[in-house]
Design an enzyme around this catalytic site. Sequence first.
Site, PDB file in Angstrom:
ATOM      1  N   LYS A 178      39.534  52.465  50.275  1.00 35.96           N
ATOM      2  CA  LYS A 178      40.093  51.122  50.173  1.00 35.96           C
ATOM      3  C   LYS A 178      40.637  50.593  51.502  1.00 35.96           C
ATOM      4  O   LYS A 178      40.745  49.388  51.695  1.00 35.96           O
ATOM      5  CB  LYS A 178      41.202  51.068  49.123  1.00 35.96           C
TER       6      LYS A 178
ATOM      7  N   SER B 287      48.050  48.594  41.362  1.00 36.63           N
ATOM      8  CA  SER B 287      48.982  49.693  41.140  1.00 36.63           C
ATOM      9  C   SER B 287      48.453  50.932  41.842  1.00 36.63           C
ATOM     10  O   SER B 287      49.065  51.982  41.813  1.00 36.63           O
ATOM     11  CB  SER B 287      49.101  49.970  39.637  1.00 36.63           C
TER      12      SER B 287
ATOM     13  N   GLU C 144      30.484  55.173  35.914  1.00 37.71           N
ATOM     14  CA  GLU C 144      31.742  54.716  35.301  1.00 37.71           C
ATOM     15  C   GLU C 144      32.283  55.785  34.369  1.00 37.71           C
ATOM     16  O   GLU C 144      31.536  56.622  33.873  1.00 37.71           O
ATOM     17  CB  GLU C 144      31.484  53.476  34.422  1.00 37.71           C
TER      18      GLU C 144
ATOM     19  N   GLY D  88      35.249  53.423  29.795  1.00 41.34           N
ATOM     20  CA  GLY D  88      35.294  52.081  30.381  1.00 41.34           C
ATOM     21  C   GLY D  88      33.970  51.679  30.989  1.00 41.34           C
ATOM     22  O   GLY D  88      33.864  51.488  32.198  1.00 41.34           O
TER      23      GLY D  88
ATOM     24  N   ASP E 251      32.229  48.976  31.092  1.00 41.65           N
ATOM     25  CA  ASP E 251      32.010  47.523  31.087  1.00 41.65           C
ATOM     26  C   ASP E 251      30.872  47.093  32.007  1.00 41.65           C
ATOM     27  O   ASP E 251      30.108  46.189  31.678  1.00 41.65           O
ATOM     28  CB  ASP E 251      33.302  46.789  31.467  1.00 41.65           C
TER      29      ASP E 251
ATOM     30  N   SER F 121      35.211  59.041  46.496  1.00 32.16           N
ATOM     31  CA  SER F 121      35.918  57.810  46.864  1.00 32.16           C
ATOM     32  C   SER F 121      37.377  57.978  47.277  1.00 32.16           C
ATOM     33  O   SER F 121      37.901  57.137  48.009  1.00 32.16           O
ATOM     34  CB  SER F 121      35.815  56.797  45.719  1.00 32.16           C
TER      35      SER F 121
END
Length: 324
Positions: free
Chosen positions: A59, A84, A210, A214, A216, A310
């Site tokens: 990130k 968060s 994923e 979850g 999606d 990651s």
Amino acid sequence: MSPMPTLAAPTYADVADAAQRIAGAAHRTPVMTSRTADERAGATLFFKCENFQRMGAFKFRGAYNAISHFDERQRAAGVLTYSSGNHAQAIALSAKIAGIRATIVMPEDAPAAKIAATRGYGGEVITYDRYTQNREELGRKLAEERGMTLIPPYDHPHVIAGQGTSAKELFGETGPLDYLFVCLGGGGLIGGCALAAAALSPSCKVIGVEPEAGNDAQQSLARGEIVHIEVPRTIADGAASTHVGEYNFPIIQRHVEQIVTVSDAQLIDTMRFFAERMKMVVEPTGCLAAAAVLNKVVPVEGKRVGVIVSGGNVDMARFAQFVS
Ligand SMILES: *Cc1c(COP(=O)(O)O)cnc(C)c1O
């Protein structure tokens, strides 16, 4: 205040530009190999280890790149975000390096260690009640009141371009690959990595991974539109997003071959594998891509396969519980 101009969709040129902007600030993370992992997968694996990135996850790339685009007025007012997790720390650290103010909107029940880490990088933390308040609305309202620039965790061209530098570095070291496995929450990482793959290794199949609870993005790809789900219950907290982003989805539709899922049990098994065999601390979300490969969710027999690891930010007490 005038509304934010809409930015153009990111391209590979933006990934290449981001690579220059983050050079010297971000680490060029190592690419690791493991004979045991290769044997388990029946393939040649290259692990791109973002758990060794600054603040412990990829990130930093997107956050730093986004802030590097700020003009004088934006720098004077500072940056604001809601998160968060790792994006909060990435923005706080990037802002500190750039010498600007950062405000982070976090749920009041976020782990104390995460709030402390964000404050430790000099970020101002504003808490909200995630059961009654919408963080995106609150973030937008606060940014407007304070004249600060909002940099969301994934749905932003400069964030996507920054994240793509991870795959750009990987291909720079390995040359073309047959497959690239990337975990996916809102789709910042896989968006940027897919742009890099399309430009640098056009026949490489990009596979999104994923958590089972979850899926999606998998549903979105099947349905041809962004599907929203309830906050999923999974140990992969970094991928517990409820929908992919507007900038992210078209890139996923165009450049991602398939999206698969793995279970929390497979994530725990992979955490243990990384610790025991490769001597690495990897957070649950960071195990998603590797878990798909090591469990042969997609057959990659005899192929050259890139795997993005990651991040590595996990509370040590939790980590010990998982691997024991
Ligand atoms: C944020 C995050 C992800 C998910 O990234 P997206 O860009 O939202 O898809 C995966 N792993 C880690 C460690 C993260 O911090």
